[in-house]
Design a protein around this motif. Structure first.
Motif, PDB file in Angstrom:
ATOM      1  N   ARG A   1       0.765  -1.200   0.304  1.00 18.31           N
ATOM      2  CA  ARG A   1       0.011  -0.116  -0.045  1.00 18.31           C
ATOM      3  C   ARG A   1       0.836   1.219   0.182  1.00 18.31           C
ATOM      4  N   LEU A   2       0.248   2.229  -0.812  1.00 19.55           N
ATOM      5  CA  LEU A   2       0.869   3.607  -0.658  1.00 19.55           C
ATOM      6  C   LEU A   2      -0.060   4.443  -0.342  1.00 19.55           C
ATOM      7  N   GLY A   3       0.329   5.686   0.473  1.00 23.78           N
ATOM      8  CA  GLY A   3      -0.542   6.591   1.098  1.00 23.78           C
ATOM      9  C   GLY A   3      -0.058   7.982   0.476  1.00 23.78           C
ATOM     10  N   GLY A   4      -0.832   8.361  -0.685  1.00 25.60           N
ATOM     11  CA  GLY A   4      -0.105   9.777  -1.361  1.00 25.60           C
ATOM     12  C   GLY A   4      -0.883  10.986  -0.684  1.00 25.60           C
ATOM     13  N   PHE A   5       0.019  11.929  -0.357  1.00 29.45           N
ATOM     14  CA  PHE A   5      -0.618  13.336   0.095  1.00 29.45           C
ATOM     15  C   PHE A   5      -0.173  14.261  -0.781  1.00 29.45           C
ATOM     16  N   VAL A   6      -1.005  15.126  -1.374  1.00 31.84           N
ATOM     17  CA  VAL A   6      -0.416  16.175  -2.406  1.00 31.84           C
ATOM     18  C   VAL A   6      -1.146  17.466  -1.905  1.00 31.84           C
ATOM     19  N   PHE A  53      10.034  -3.081  -8.488  1.00 35.32           N
ATOM     20  CA  PHE A  53       9.783  -4.248  -7.908  1.00 35.32           C
ATOM     21  C   PHE A  53       9.013  -5.232  -9.002  1.00 35.32           C
ATOM     22  N   GLY A  54       8.828  -4.749 -10.210  1.00 33.27           N
ATOM     23  CA  GLY A  54       7.904  -5.363 -10.938  1.00 33.27           C
ATOM     24  C   GLY A  54       6.640  -5.886 -10.341  1.00 33.27           C
ATOM     25  N   ASP A  55       5.861  -6.970 -10.549  1.00 33.11           N
ATOM     26  CA  ASP A  55       4.656  -7.246 -10.272  1.00 33.11           C
ATOM     27  C   ASP A  55       4.477  -7.081  -8.915  1.00 33.11           C
ATOM     28  N   ALA A  56       5.830  -7.558  -8.077  1.00 35.86           N
ATOM     29  CA  ALA A  56       5.629  -7.513  -6.410  1.00 35.86           C
ATOM     30  C   ALA A  56       5.628  -5.635  -6.232  1.00 35.86           C
ATOM     31  N   GLY A  57       5.828  -4.737  -7.158  1.00 34.04           N
ATOM     32  CA  GLY A  57       5.517  -3.527  -6.798  1.00 34.04           C
ATOM     33  C   GLY A  57       4.235  -2.661  -7.069  1.00 34.04           C
ATOM     34  N   ARG A  58       3.152  -3.730  -7.545  1.00 35.83           N
ATOM     35  CA  ARG A  58       1.890  -3.324  -7.772  1.00 35.83           C
ATOM     36  C   ARG A  58       1.237  -3.200  -6.429  1.00 35.83           C
ATOM     37  N   HIS A  59       0.411  -2.095  -5.953  1.00 30.44           N
ATOM     38  CA  HIS A  59      -0.060  -1.817  -4.863  1.00 30.44           C
ATOM     39  C   HIS A  59      -1.370  -1.176  -4.849  1.00 30.44           C
ATOM     40  N   VAL A  75       4.660  16.747  -1.819  1.00 30.37           N
ATOM     41  CA  VAL A  75       4.211  15.525  -1.828  1.00 30.37           C
ATOM     42  C   VAL A  75       4.595  14.877  -0.805  1.00 30.37           C
ATOM     43  N   GLU A  76       3.854  14.078  -0.095  1.00 28.74           N
ATOM     44  CA  GLU A  76       4.375  13.082   1.005  1.00 28.74           C
ATOM     45  C   GLU A  76       3.769  11.788   0.861  1.00 28.74           C
ATOM     46  N   VAL A  77       4.552  10.703   0.709  1.00 31.15           N
ATOM     47  CA  VAL A  77       4.147   9.305   0.528  1.00 31.15           C
ATOM     48  C   VAL A  77       4.452   8.485   1.715  1.00 31.15           C
ATOM     49  N   ASP A  78       3.663   7.743   2.228  1.00 33.18           N
ATOM     50  CA  ASP A  78       4.151   6.506   3.243  1.00 33.18           C
ATOM     51  C   ASP A  78       3.758   5.322   2.529  1.00 33.18           C
ATOM     52  N   ALA A  79       4.018   4.294   3.177  1.00 30.21           N
ATOM     53  CA  ALA A  79       3.887   3.037   2.584  1.00 30.21           C
ATOM     54  C   ALA A  79       3.990   1.780   3.595  1.00 30.21           C
ATOM     55  N   LEU A  80       3.358   0.667   3.269  1.00 28.70           N
ATOM     56  CA  LEU A  80       3.243  -0.623   3.933  1.00 28.70           C
ATOM     57  C   LEU A  80       3.848  -1.792   2.872  1.00 28.70           C
ATOM     58  N   VAL A  81       4.853  -2.545   3.394  1.00 31.29           N
ATOM     59  CA  VAL A  81       5.396  -3.513   2.613  1.00 31.29           C
ATOM     60  C   VAL A  81       5.315  -4.813   3.184  1.00 31.29           C
ATOM     61  N   GLU A  82       5.052  -6.013   2.629  1.00 32.12           N
ATOM     62  CA  GLU A  82       5.254  -7.422   2.995  1.00 32.12           C
ATOM     63  C   GLU A  82       6.758  -7.904   2.896  1.00 32.12           C
TER      64      GLU A  82
END
Lengths: 154, 154, 154
Positions: free
Chosen positions: B93-98, B122-128, B144-151
């Protein structure tokens, strides 16, 4: 017909095809038993409804309906992800973003449109944690965007 | 060299040292196999780039570049957390604040700068999954600010 | 008395009863060992404190106190959820939303009010990932809203 599908039918709700993302990402990602849903917009019959800003061109009641449409689109994506809506263990969290003038402070009443529907459709499993905040602008000029986190039955 | 590091090199991307938080928190927390990343700002060579507001002093194209920089800083933090970027199972997941004027509605085009890079790297593993919203103001005046959740791979 | 309760007492903090949600949702949902907390507002003695907007009627120092109150209300909800605050494994993530004029860029200094308290109360287990953004409006006119994700001991 599954329990949840029956309830949707009783509520007169016809799920749309899950909306395609407005950009280069995917509508959902499942990681373990957690399903992460992208922010959904108030699409109705393939068109955006309730464009504009709360306290400006959109009333609180219309915002409530917009949030309800976001929830219907979330449920459509959940169905696309899981196949069977009865596989939902819990609606864990909703994030509600309300296009607001600086004077508008009834974001909770607006996001209730999504929260109320989740509880109507999923019962106690639809009771969720939530954040509701105002924003000055949203994609394509919509009045509400709602994202979600869902726990899937093991 | 790892697969992902090789791809970064092919893209001409040199990861910065992960930026220190602007306040009393940490850039990432791993809980189980989920890595939670703090919101990243568009740092380039240790300096903030693309300060300002979309539809005002920052164009959509510049906003895209700012979001891309946020993603590079996210990847730098992921590397700091995991040591080896090949340990990424999925960008969940990405959370984008513009930073947006009230009239700006192309937040998705801006946040694509981060989304596109994640898929390139990351290819397909980068699809979020993703949410993209407008905000009236961001820390230090960034666009812009972006946060993320990564498995993380088990 | 538990370790964390003793620390709260040493800090002179009396936990309120967890505030009832302002709408149709629940203050927390636990899924596996992850506890998701709804966005909390700066309630003090059952009343909202520090209403207004940063850089307008609310100073950065007052915003810091508002964020600290949000954190106290988060801790009250964590206690309501877990019974014993010593069951907190880690404060994983805080999301801070700061009611801001377009000119205000010190959101991190404001949200530090929540971050600093989490570290004071939970020590290293209180160190979290975080996003801090400006918003133009918040529920009931509050200056700050903070939500949280907490890992619970197995």
């Amino acid at each position: 017909m599954s329990t949840i599908e029956t309830r949707l039918k009783d509520l007169g709700i016809i799920l749309p095809a899950g909306a395609a993302p407005a950009a280069n990402y995917v509508p959902f990602v499942q990681s373990g038993n957690m399903l992460h849903l992208s922010g959904q917009l108030p699409f109705k019959d393939g068109k955006l409804a309730y464009l504009g800003r709360l306290d400006d061109t959109v009333s609180t009641e219309e915002g409530y309906e917009a949030a309800r449409l976001c929830a219907i689109n979330l449920i459509a994506q959940i169905k696309a992800a899981l196949g069977d809506l009865d596989r939902v263990q819990r609606i864990v969290r909703l994030g509600g973003f309300v296009n607001s003038t600086a004077a508008f402070t009834d974001q909770p009443k607006v996001v209730n449109g999504a929260s109320d529907l989740m509880v109507k459709v999923f019962g106690d499993a639809g009771r969720h944690a939530r954040s509701a905040v105002g924003v000055p602008a949203l994609p394509l000029g919509v009045s509400v965007e709602v994202d979600a986190l869902v726990e899937v039955k093991g």
